[in-house]
Design a protein around this motif. Structure first.
Motif, PDB file in Angstrom:
ATOM      1  N   TYR A  40     -21.596  -1.169 -17.223  1.00  0.00           N
ATOM      2  CA  TYR A  40     -23.013  -1.396 -17.501  1.00  0.00           C
ATOM      3  C   TYR A  40     -23.803  -1.581 -16.208  1.00  0.00           C
ATOM      4  O   TYR A  40     -24.892  -1.014 -16.043  1.00  0.00           O
ATOM      5  CB  TYR A  40     -23.190  -2.623 -18.395  1.00  0.00           C
ATOM      6  CG  TYR A  40     -24.627  -2.817 -18.837  1.00  0.00           C
ATOM      7  CD1 TYR A  40     -25.116  -2.177 -19.973  1.00  0.00           C
ATOM      8  CD2 TYR A  40     -25.497  -3.606 -18.091  1.00  0.00           C
ATOM      9  CE1 TYR A  40     -26.440  -2.328 -20.361  1.00  0.00           C
ATOM     10  CE2 TYR A  40     -26.815  -3.760 -18.469  1.00  0.00           C
ATOM     11  CZ  TYR A  40     -27.285  -3.125 -19.605  1.00  0.00           C
ATOM     12  OH  TYR A  40     -28.602  -3.274 -19.977  1.00  0.00           O
ATOM     13  N   ILE A  41     -23.262  -2.374 -15.283  1.00  0.00           N
ATOM     14  CA  ILE A  41     -23.928  -2.580 -13.998  1.00  0.00           C
ATOM     15  C   ILE A  41     -24.109  -1.249 -13.276  1.00  0.00           C
ATOM     16  O   ILE A  41     -25.173  -0.959 -12.716  1.00  0.00           O
ATOM     17  CB  ILE A  41     -23.122  -3.557 -13.108  1.00  0.00           C
ATOM     18  CG1 ILE A  41     -23.177  -4.978 -13.672  1.00  0.00           C
ATOM     19  CG2 ILE A  41     -23.632  -3.528 -11.669  1.00  0.00           C
ATOM     20  CD1 ILE A  41     -24.474  -5.694 -13.494  1.00  0.00           C
ATOM     21  N   HIS A  42     -23.068  -0.427 -13.291  1.00  0.00           N
ATOM     22  CA  HIS A  42     -23.160   0.870 -12.613  1.00  0.00           C
ATOM     23  C   HIS A  42     -24.267   1.721 -13.218  1.00  0.00           C
ATOM     24  O   HIS A  42     -25.115   2.263 -12.487  1.00  0.00           O
ATOM     25  CB  HIS A  42     -21.831   1.627 -12.691  1.00  0.00           C
ATOM     26  CG  HIS A  42     -21.946   3.034 -12.168  1.00  0.00           C
ATOM     27  ND1 HIS A  42     -22.173   3.318 -10.841  1.00  0.00           N
ATOM     28  CD2 HIS A  42     -21.914   4.245 -12.808  1.00  0.00           C
ATOM     29  CE1 HIS A  42     -22.266   4.632 -10.669  1.00  0.00           C
ATOM     30  NE2 HIS A  42     -22.130   5.210 -11.840  1.00  0.00           N
ATOM     31  N   GLY A  43     -24.281   1.832 -14.545  1.00  0.00           N
ATOM     32  CA  GLY A  43     -25.260   2.707 -15.178  1.00  0.00           C
ATOM     33  C   GLY A  43     -26.677   2.178 -15.133  1.00  0.00           C
ATOM     34  O   GLY A  43     -27.619   2.918 -14.824  1.00  0.00           O
TER      35      GLY A  43
ATOM     36  N   LYS B 228     -27.987  -8.450 -11.761  1.00  0.00           N
ATOM     37  CA  LYS B 228     -27.336  -9.733 -12.043  1.00  0.00           C
ATOM     38  C   LYS B 228     -28.344 -10.883 -12.011  1.00  0.00           C
ATOM     39  O   LYS B 228     -28.235 -11.834 -12.797  1.00  0.00           O
ATOM     40  CB  LYS B 228     -26.193  -9.966 -11.057  1.00  0.00           C
ATOM     41  CG  LYS B 228     -25.027  -9.003 -11.252  1.00  0.00           C
ATOM     42  CD  LYS B 228     -24.025  -9.082 -10.103  1.00  0.00           C
ATOM     43  CE  LYS B 228     -22.970  -7.993 -10.201  1.00  0.00           C
ATOM     44  NZ  LYS B 228     -22.032  -8.007  -9.054  1.00  0.00           N
ATOM     45  N   VAL B 229     -29.322 -10.805 -11.103  1.00  0.00           N
ATOM     46  CA  VAL B 229     -30.394 -11.809 -11.105  1.00  0.00           C
ATOM     47  C   VAL B 229     -31.184 -11.719 -12.410  1.00  0.00           C
ATOM     48  O   VAL B 229     -31.535 -12.745 -13.013  1.00  0.00           O
ATOM     49  CB  VAL B 229     -31.324 -11.625  -9.885  1.00  0.00           C
ATOM     50  CG1 VAL B 229     -32.562 -12.526 -10.012  1.00  0.00           C
ATOM     51  CG2 VAL B 229     -30.580 -11.941  -8.599  1.00  0.00           C
TER      52      VAL B 229
ATOM     53  N   ASP C 284     -32.841 -13.912 -17.528  1.00  0.00           N
ATOM     54  CA  ASP C 284     -33.103 -13.625 -18.939  1.00  0.00           C
ATOM     55  C   ASP C 284     -32.024 -14.159 -19.875  1.00  0.00           C
ATOM     56  O   ASP C 284     -31.946 -13.720 -21.032  1.00  0.00           O
ATOM     57  CB  ASP C 284     -33.223 -12.108 -19.137  1.00  0.00           C
ATOM     58  CG  ASP C 284     -34.388 -11.506 -18.364  1.00  0.00           C
ATOM     59  OD1 ASP C 284     -35.351 -12.237 -18.079  1.00  0.00           O
ATOM     60  OD2 ASP C 284     -34.326 -10.304 -18.047  1.00  0.00           O
ATOM     61  N   LEU C 285     -31.200 -15.070 -19.412  1.00  0.00           N
ATOM     62  CA  LEU C 285     -30.117 -15.582 -20.263  1.00  0.00           C
ATOM     63  C   LEU C 285     -30.622 -16.041 -21.621  1.00  0.00           C
ATOM     64  O   LEU C 285     -30.042 -15.709 -22.662  1.00  0.00           O
ATOM     65  CB  LEU C 285     -29.415 -16.754 -19.566  1.00  0.00           C
ATOM     66  CG  LEU C 285     -28.191 -16.452 -18.715  1.00  0.00           C
ATOM     67  CD1 LEU C 285     -27.751 -17.710 -17.977  1.00  0.00           C
ATOM     68  CD2 LEU C 285     -27.051 -15.907 -19.564  1.00  0.00           C
TER      69      LEU C 285
ATOM     70  N   GLU D 101     -20.164 -19.726  -9.633  1.00  0.00           N
ATOM     71  CA  GLU D 101     -19.304 -18.568  -9.405  1.00  0.00           C
ATOM     72  C   GLU D 101     -20.096 -17.269  -9.495  1.00  0.00           C
ATOM     73  O   GLU D 101     -19.904 -16.346  -8.689  1.00  0.00           O
ATOM     74  CB  GLU D 101     -18.151 -18.561 -10.417  1.00  0.00           C
ATOM     75  CG  GLU D 101     -17.089 -19.604 -10.156  1.00  0.00           C
ATOM     76  CD  GLU D 101     -16.475 -19.475  -8.764  1.00  0.00           C
ATOM     77  OE1 GLU D 101     -16.066 -18.352  -8.395  1.00  0.00           O
ATOM     78  OE2 GLU D 101     -16.420 -20.490  -8.031  1.00  0.00           O
ATOM     79  N   ILE D 102     -20.978 -17.183 -10.455  1.00  0.00           N
ATOM     80  CA  ILE D 102     -21.831 -16.003 -10.597  1.00  0.00           C
ATOM     81  C   ILE D 102     -22.722 -15.856  -9.361  1.00  0.00           C
ATOM     82  O   ILE D 102     -22.904 -14.761  -8.824  1.00  0.00           O
ATOM     83  CB  ILE D 102     -22.688 -16.100 -11.875  1.00  0.00           C
ATOM     84  CG1 ILE D 102     -21.799 -16.006 -13.115  1.00  0.00           C
ATOM     85  CG2 ILE D 102     -23.758 -15.006 -11.901  1.00  0.00           C
ATOM     86  CD1 ILE D 102     -22.502 -16.345 -14.415  1.00  0.00           C
ATOM     87  N   GLU D 103     -23.255 -16.971  -8.890  1.00  0.00           N
ATOM     88  CA  GLU D 103     -24.147 -16.943  -7.730  1.00  0.00           C
ATOM     89  C   GLU D 103     -23.436 -16.512  -6.455  1.00  0.00           C
ATOM     90  O   GLU D 103     -24.024 -15.820  -5.603  1.00  0.00           O
ATOM     91  CB  GLU D 103     -24.795 -18.311  -7.556  1.00  0.00           C
ATOM     92  CG  GLU D 103     -25.842 -18.616  -8.631  1.00  0.00           C
ATOM     93  CD  GLU D 103     -26.222 -20.088  -8.706  1.00  0.00           C
ATOM     94  OE1 GLU D 103     -27.166 -20.396  -9.467  1.00  0.00           O
ATOM     95  OE2 GLU D 103     -25.576 -20.917  -8.035  1.00  0.00           O
ATOM     96  N   LYS D 104     -22.178 -16.870  -6.295  1.00  0.00           N
ATOM     97  CA  LYS D 104     -21.400 -16.412  -5.130  1.00  0.00           C
ATOM     98  C   LYS D 104     -21.291 -14.894  -5.127  1.00  0.00           C
ATOM     99  O   LYS D 104     -21.415 -14.243  -4.083  1.00  0.00           O
ATOM    100  CB  LYS D 104     -20.002 -17.043  -5.141  1.00  0.00           C
ATOM    101  CG  LYS D 104     -19.969 -18.524  -4.802  1.00  0.00           C
ATOM    102  CD  LYS D 104     -18.530 -19.049  -4.877  1.00  0.00           C
ATOM    103  CE  LYS D 104     -18.471 -20.549  -4.648  1.00  0.00           C
ATOM    104  NZ  LYS D 104     -17.090 -21.071  -4.797  1.00  0.00           N
ATOM    105  N   ASP D 105     -21.045 -14.330  -6.293  1.00  0.00           N
ATOM    106  CA  ASP D 105     -20.934 -12.881  -6.425  1.00  0.00           C
ATOM    107  C   ASP D 105     -22.259 -12.208  -6.087  1.00  0.00           C
ATOM    108  O   ASP D 105     -22.302 -11.214  -5.342  1.00  0.00           O
ATOM    109  CB  ASP D 105     -20.503 -12.541  -7.861  1.00  0.00           C
ATOM    110  CG  ASP D 105     -20.411 -11.045  -8.098  1.00  0.00           C
ATOM    111  OD1 ASP D 105     -19.766 -10.347  -7.310  1.00  0.00           O
ATOM    112  OD2 ASP D 105     -21.013 -10.573  -9.091  1.00  0.00           O
TER     113      ASP D 105
END
Length: 281
Positions: free
Chosen positions: A130-133, A170-171, A176-177, A204-208
């Motif tokens: 999904y991220i790629h597309g 990702k931001v 929009d969570l 952990e998400i923020e490190k990525d």
């Protein structure tokens, strides 16, 4: 008397520009600071992406799968025939054909839109797809425009362009969570449900995301001069949004949609513009 074909083409691009203005202040600001040779094709890409996204997120009283199938068919028909009476698709097909944007990128993007119709919780594999597309492929479409046929530059900047798109997306997921879960029943981060989102998970998400931003900046600094400022402004805006999210607790993030006020966006634009002109960024 104006050439009717030129008028039709110009009107098509103006429609995509209007769509961008209506839907996104931040991207409008970024595009307006690009060199004029880049502005129309980037508006065209945004208009295409925006309307595809509207199919899956807005028209709840319609058969979304049918609408998306029709949009996919119309898109590739426009590209192959080099014409469409849909102004968004006409401007997009001109851009695709002029800058040699690969069908694979377009297909990956549309597939990610279809995933929004079929997935509510993502595992690691379909999250990466999904991220790629939805993000990386769009970044690469824009990079095709910026490189304008320079394959060596495209290959050199491709990785960073993907990282920039991934960071932005990702931001968006963090921002929009609440609305993604409450309005659409979706959670994108793999293995994490809405109720399980806590400060540990958030860190952990923020490190990525931070790694994505760092790797994206390497490529931004190598962009052609006419593209650098517009992309850097978008980067600065999203980085500011990321820092705002990072300063908040997980409960605050899931409690409301986070945004940067328009006045602050303008201030960021002005600051980045003058720092760039003075050689400070």
């Amino acid at each position: 008397m104006k050439d009717p074909k030129i008028l039709f083409e110009k009107t098509a691009f103006e429609c995509s520009k209007l769509i961008t203005h209506r839907y996104s202040t931040s991207f409008t600001i970024g595009i307006q600071t690009l060199d004029k040779t880049y502005q129309a094709p980037i508006y065209a890409i945004y208009g295409f992406v925006r309307y595809a996204d509207e199919i899956v997120d807005t028209f709840h009283d319609q058969d979304k799968q049918r609408l998306l199938n029709d949009f996919r068919t119309a898109t590739f028909s426009a590209i192959n025939q080099q014409i469409s009476l849909n102004p968004v698709l006409h401007a997009f097909q001109i851009t695709v054909n002029r800058y040699k944007i690969e069908n694979e990128l377009i297909d990956a993007f549309l597939t990610s839109m279809e995933m929004d119709l079929n997935f509510k919780n993502y595992n690691a594999a379909n999250y990466e797809e999904y991220i790629h597309g939805s993000a990386e492929a769009v970044g690469l479409m824009c990079l095709r425009v910026f490189c304008n046929g320079n394959q060596e530059a495209y290959d050199r900047l491709k990785y960073s362009a993907c990282k920039l798109g991934a960071a932005f997306q990702k931001v968006n997921f963090l921002r929009d969570l609440k609305s993604d879960f409450e309005d659409r029943g979706r959670t994108y981060f793999p293995g994490i449900d809405f109720d399980g989102f806590n400060d540990v998970v958030k860190k952990e998400i923020e490190k990525d995301i931070e790694r994505d931003f760092q790797e994206a900046l390497i490529g931004i600094n190598q962009l052609p001069k006419g593209a650098y400022l517009g992309v850097k402004i978008a980067y600065v805006y999203y980085l500011k949004l990321f820092h705002k999210i990072r300063s908040m607790s997980s409960q605050s993030v899931i409690g409301k949609r986070i945004r940067i006020p328009n006045a602050r966006k303008i201030a960021l634009l002005t600051q980045t513009y003058f720092r760039t002109k003075m050689g400070l960024t």
